[in-house]
Write a protein that holds these residues in place. Structure first.
Motif, PDB file in Angstrom:
ATOM      1  N   GLY A  18      13.058   1.509  -0.635  1.00 44.61           N
ATOM      2  CA  GLY A  18      11.774   2.004  -0.172  1.00 44.61           C
ATOM      3  C   GLY A  18      11.788   2.270   1.319  1.00 44.61           C
ATOM      4  O   GLY A  18      12.800   2.660   1.881  1.00 44.61           O
ATOM      5  N   LEU A  19      10.656   2.025   1.958  1.00 43.22           N
ATOM      6  CA  LEU A  19      10.505   2.382   3.365  1.00 43.22           C
ATOM      7  C   LEU A  19      11.107   1.309   4.271  1.00 43.22           C
ATOM      8  O   LEU A  19      10.774   0.137   4.165  1.00 43.22           O
ATOM      9  CB  LEU A  19       9.019   2.558   3.680  1.00 43.22           C
ATOM     10  N   LEU A  20      11.966   1.746   5.172  1.00 36.98           N
ATOM     11  CA  LEU A  20      12.491   0.876   6.217  1.00 36.98           C
ATOM     12  C   LEU A  20      11.904   1.354   7.540  1.00 36.98           C
ATOM     13  O   LEU A  20      11.677   2.542   7.727  1.00 36.98           O
ATOM     14  CB  LEU A  20      14.020   0.967   6.274  1.00 36.98           C
ATOM     15  N   ARG A  68       0.822  -1.227   0.000  1.00 36.90           N
ATOM     16  CA  ARG A  68       0.000   0.000   0.000  1.00 36.90           C
ATOM     17  C   ARG A  68       0.845   1.262   0.000  1.00 36.90           C
ATOM     18  O   ARG A  68       0.426   2.296  -0.508  1.00 36.90           O
ATOM     19  CB  ARG A  68      -0.901   0.028   1.238  1.00 36.90           C
ATOM     20  N   CYS A  69       2.006   1.209   0.650  1.00 33.50           N
ATOM     21  CA  CYS A  69       2.848   2.403   0.805  1.00 33.50           C
ATOM     22  C   CYS A  69       3.181   3.010  -0.551  1.00 33.50           C
ATOM     23  O   CYS A  69       3.624   2.319  -1.468  1.00 33.50           O
ATOM     24  CB  CYS A  69       4.137   2.027   1.536  1.00 33.50           C
ATOM     25  N   GLN A  70       2.931   4.315  -0.648  1.00 35.17           N
ATOM     26  CA  GLN A  70       3.219   5.037  -1.891  1.00 35.17           C
ATOM     27  C   GLN A  70       4.345   6.049  -1.706  1.00 35.17           C
ATOM     28  O   GLN A  70       4.558   6.908  -2.565  1.00 35.17           O
ATOM     29  CB  GLN A  70       1.956   5.785  -2.357  1.00 35.17           C
ATOM     30  N   GLY A  71       5.016   5.974  -0.572  1.00 38.91           N
ATOM     31  CA  GLY A  71       6.148   6.864  -0.336  1.00 38.91           C
ATOM     32  C   GLY A  71       5.775   8.293  -0.006  1.00 38.91           C
ATOM     33  O   GLY A  71       6.531   9.221  -0.287  1.00 38.91           O
ATOM     34  N   TYR A  72       4.626   8.491   0.637  1.00 43.73           N
ATOM     35  CA  TYR A  72       4.205   9.851   0.978  1.00 43.73           C
ATOM     36  C   TYR A  72       5.081  10.493   2.052  1.00 43.73           C
ATOM     37  O   TYR A  72       5.082  11.703   2.207  1.00 43.73           O
ATOM     38  CB  TYR A  72       2.744   9.877   1.435  1.00 43.73           C
ATOM     39  N   ALA A  73       5.753   9.655   2.838  1.00 43.62           N
ATOM     40  CA  ALA A  73       6.766  10.117   3.804  1.00 43.62           C
ATOM     41  C   ALA A  73       6.224  10.914   4.982  1.00 43.62           C
ATOM     42  O   ALA A  73       6.992  11.536   5.700  1.00 43.62           O
ATOM     43  CB  ALA A  73       7.882  10.896   3.102  1.00 43.62           C
ATOM     44  N   GLN A  74       4.927  10.909   5.192  1.00 41.44           N
ATOM     45  CA  GLN A  74       4.397  11.543   6.407  1.00 41.44           C
ATOM     46  C   GLN A  74       4.969  10.865   7.641  1.00 41.44           C
ATOM     47  O   GLN A  74       5.245  11.504   8.654  1.00 41.44           O
ATOM     48  CB  GLN A  74       2.864  11.444   6.425  1.00 41.44           C
ATOM     49  N   CYS A  75       5.121   9.559   7.553  1.00 36.96           N
ATOM     50  CA  CYS A  75       5.656   8.796   8.692  1.00 36.96           C
ATOM     51  C   CYS A  75       7.103   9.188   8.971  1.00 36.96           C
ATOM     52  O   CYS A  75       7.510   9.313  10.125  1.00 36.96           O
ATOM     53  CB  CYS A  75       5.543   7.301   8.409  1.00 36.96           C
ATOM     54  N   VAL A  76       7.873   9.400   7.929  1.00 33.23           N
ATOM     55  CA  VAL A  76       9.276   9.785   8.085  1.00 33.23           C
ATOM     56  C   VAL A  76       9.374  11.162   8.729  1.00 33.23           C
ATOM     57  O   VAL A  76      10.219  11.413   9.588  1.00 33.23           O
ATOM     58  CB  VAL A  76       9.990   9.779   6.713  1.00 33.23           C
ATOM     59  N   ALA A  91      -1.651   9.836   9.937  1.00 31.36           N
ATOM     60  CA  ALA A  91      -1.333  10.776   8.860  1.00 31.36           C
ATOM     61  C   ALA A  91      -1.086  10.097   7.517  1.00 31.36           C
ATOM     62  O   ALA A  91      -1.136  10.753   6.478  1.00 31.36           O
ATOM     63  CB  ALA A  91      -0.104  11.602   9.243  1.00 31.36           C
ATOM     64  N   CYS A  92      -0.806   8.812   7.528  1.00 35.73           N
ATOM     65  CA  CYS A  92      -0.504   8.128   6.250  1.00 35.73           C
ATOM     66  C   CYS A  92      -1.731   8.168   5.350  1.00 35.73           C
ATOM     67  O   CYS A  92      -2.793   7.664   5.722  1.00 35.73           O
ATOM     68  CB  CYS A  92      -0.099   6.682   6.510  1.00 35.73           C
ATOM     69  N   PRO A  93      -1.623   8.761   4.162  1.00 36.62           N
ATOM     70  CA  PRO A  93      -2.794   8.931   3.291  1.00 36.62           C
ATOM     71  C   PRO A  93      -3.397   7.621   2.791  1.00 36.62           C
ATOM     72  O   PRO A  93      -4.556   7.604   2.375  1.00 36.62           O
ATOM     73  CB  PRO A  93      -2.249   9.750   2.112  1.00 36.62           C
ATOM     74  N   VAL A  94      -2.626   6.543   2.818  1.00 37.32           N
ATOM     75  CA  VAL A  94      -3.158   5.274   2.304  1.00 37.32           C
ATOM     76  C   VAL A  94      -3.316   4.230   3.424  1.00 37.32           C
ATOM     77  O   VAL A  94      -3.485   3.047   3.157  1.00 37.32           O
ATOM     78  CB  VAL A  94      -2.273   4.720   1.168  1.00 37.32           C
ATOM     79  N   GLN A  95      -3.254   4.681   4.662  1.00 29.11           N
ATOM     80  CA  GLN A  95      -3.431   3.790   5.827  1.00 29.11           C
ATOM     81  C   GLN A  95      -2.571   2.526   5.736  1.00 29.11           C
ATOM     82  O   GLN A  95      -3.032   1.414   5.948  1.00 29.11           O
ATOM     83  CB  GLN A  95      -4.904   3.378   6.001  1.00 29.11           C
TER      84      GLN A  95
HETATM   85 FE1  F3S Z   1       4.373   5.071   3.010  1.00 30.51          FE
HETATM   86 FE2  F3S Z   1       2.403   6.100   4.338  1.00 30.51          FE
HETATM   87 FE3  F3S Z   1       4.823   6.480   5.150  1.00 30.51          FE
HETATM   88  S1  F3S Z   1       2.547   5.966   2.162  1.00 30.51           S
HETATM   89  S2  F3S Z   1       6.085   6.456   3.315  1.00 30.51           S
HETATM   90  S3  F3S Z   1       3.767   4.533   5.058  1.00 30.51           S
HETATM   91  S4  F3S Z   1       3.185   7.966   5.177  1.00 30.51           S
END
Ligand code: F3S
Length: 63
Positions: free
Chosen positions: A31-33, A9-17, A52-56
């Motif tokens: 990608g995301l670690l 699902r992760c699209q790299g929106y980077a809210q989590c980062v 905050a992740c747009p794609v949960q």
């Molecule tokens: Fe991915 Fe969501 Fe983070 S799309 S990079 S898990 S904010």
């Protein structure tokens, strides 16, 4: 607390980062670690990141 990111699902929106940089990290082609075992002092930040992740893509669970 445990966290798992659904990388399909992760699209790299980077809210989590942005919200929890000690737990989540974007790493070029890999990608995301992330840390699966969340330290207590990071739990609130990880909850905010999950919200905050747009794609949960971020899932949380108790150990
Ligand atoms: Fe991915 Fe969501 Fe983070 S799309 S990079 S898990 S904010």
């Amino acid at each position: 607390m445990q966290t798992v990111v659904d990388l399909t699902r992760c699209q790299g929106y980077a809210q989590c980062v942005f919200l929890a940089p000690e737990v989540f990290e974007l790493h070029g082609e890999e990608g995301l670690l992330y840390a699966t075992a969340v330290p207590d002092e990071q739990i609130e930040r990880v909850r905010q990141a999950a919200a905050a992740c747009p794609v949960q893509a971020i899932l949380l669970g108790e150990e």
